[in-house]
Enzyme design. Sequence first.
Site, short mmCIF file in Angstrom:
data_model
loop_
_atom_site.label_atom_id
_atom_site.label_comp_id
_atom_site.label_asym_id
_atom_site.label_seq_id
_atom_site.Cartn_x
_atom_site.Cartn_y
_atom_site.Cartn_z
N THR A 1 -14.06 5.87 6.49
CA THR A 1 -14.60 5.32 5.25
C THR A 1 -14.74 3.81 5.41
O THR A 1 -14.12 3.20 6.30
CB THR A 1 -13.66 5.59 4.08
OG1 THR A 1 -12.41 4.90 4.31
CG2 THR A 1 -13.40 7.08 3.91
N TYR B 1 0.83 -1.21 0.00
CA TYR B 1 0.00 0.00 0.00
C TYR B 1 0.86 1.26 0.00
O TYR B 1 0.63 2.19 -0.77
CB TYR B 1 -0.92 -0.02 1.22
CG TYR B 1 -1.88 1.15 1.28
CD1 TYR B 1 -3.01 1.18 0.49
CD2 TYR B 1 -1.64 2.22 2.13
CE1 TYR B 1 -3.90 2.25 0.54
CE2 TYR B 1 -2.52 3.29 2.19
CZ TYR B 1 -3.65 3.29 1.40
OH TYR B 1 -4.52 4.36 1.46
#
Length: 265
Positions: free
Chosen positions: A199, A162
Amino acid sequence: MSGNSHSTGRLDGKIALVTGGASGIGRATVERFLREGAKVAITDIEQDKGEKLASKLADEGFEVFYQSLDVVNPDEWQKVVDAVVARWGRLDILVNSAGIGRAKGLLDMSYDFWRQTIAINLDGTFLGTQAAVSSMKDTGGGAIVNISSVLGFVGLPNISAYAASKGGVRLFTKAAAIECAEKGYNVRVNSVHPGYIETPMVMRRFDKIVESEREAEETRLKQSHPLGRLGKPEEIASMILYLASDEAAFVTGAEFVADGGYLAR
């Protein structure tokens, strides 16, 4: 529609495309853009969610449509951009918000895991930027906002894929911005680097934690931000709005951090 309902018309007449627009930062951006006067194409790989959102917003009187997009597919990118231009005449704004965030230890990570993370987060940003610039340069220019992360600046254990993808987005943005400027395309390219935001992608990290440890982990994550909380998608959408608007006409190749102080430590 969530967030501040006040509109200042900062995007009146603008045509925007938002990837990952069915949830999280992407959805908050779609809603903010529409309130500010833009026409918006929503793309997302989750078709049912994207279609429902577009239908809801259209019923509220906004000019919006949904089209499915796998951001690692160049042909689909071309079809989406062509659809926007066919419908509204041009593309002014692209927000590359689609992405995935998963943790895996360096020695436990398969090559497929690595490649998928890089493909969606970095390759997808490249393909979108390429398709958008190709269109924008012939219709007066535009603005591209790439969503990176604070983990495009610093690393943490178990997120090497990531971090690599988001660090790549950060420097790709700068190189693309310089090229667009020097070639006279009139396309600005900037990156936004959120901290941990409320989120679905971030909150899923708690699903695998046993209930007795969940509260402590949530507290730890919040306290990693000096402001003592996670960010809200609408707060990131406000920064994206600035970069997409004409207010940022002299801003390109820049990185904008919205992280509650995460990187200041």
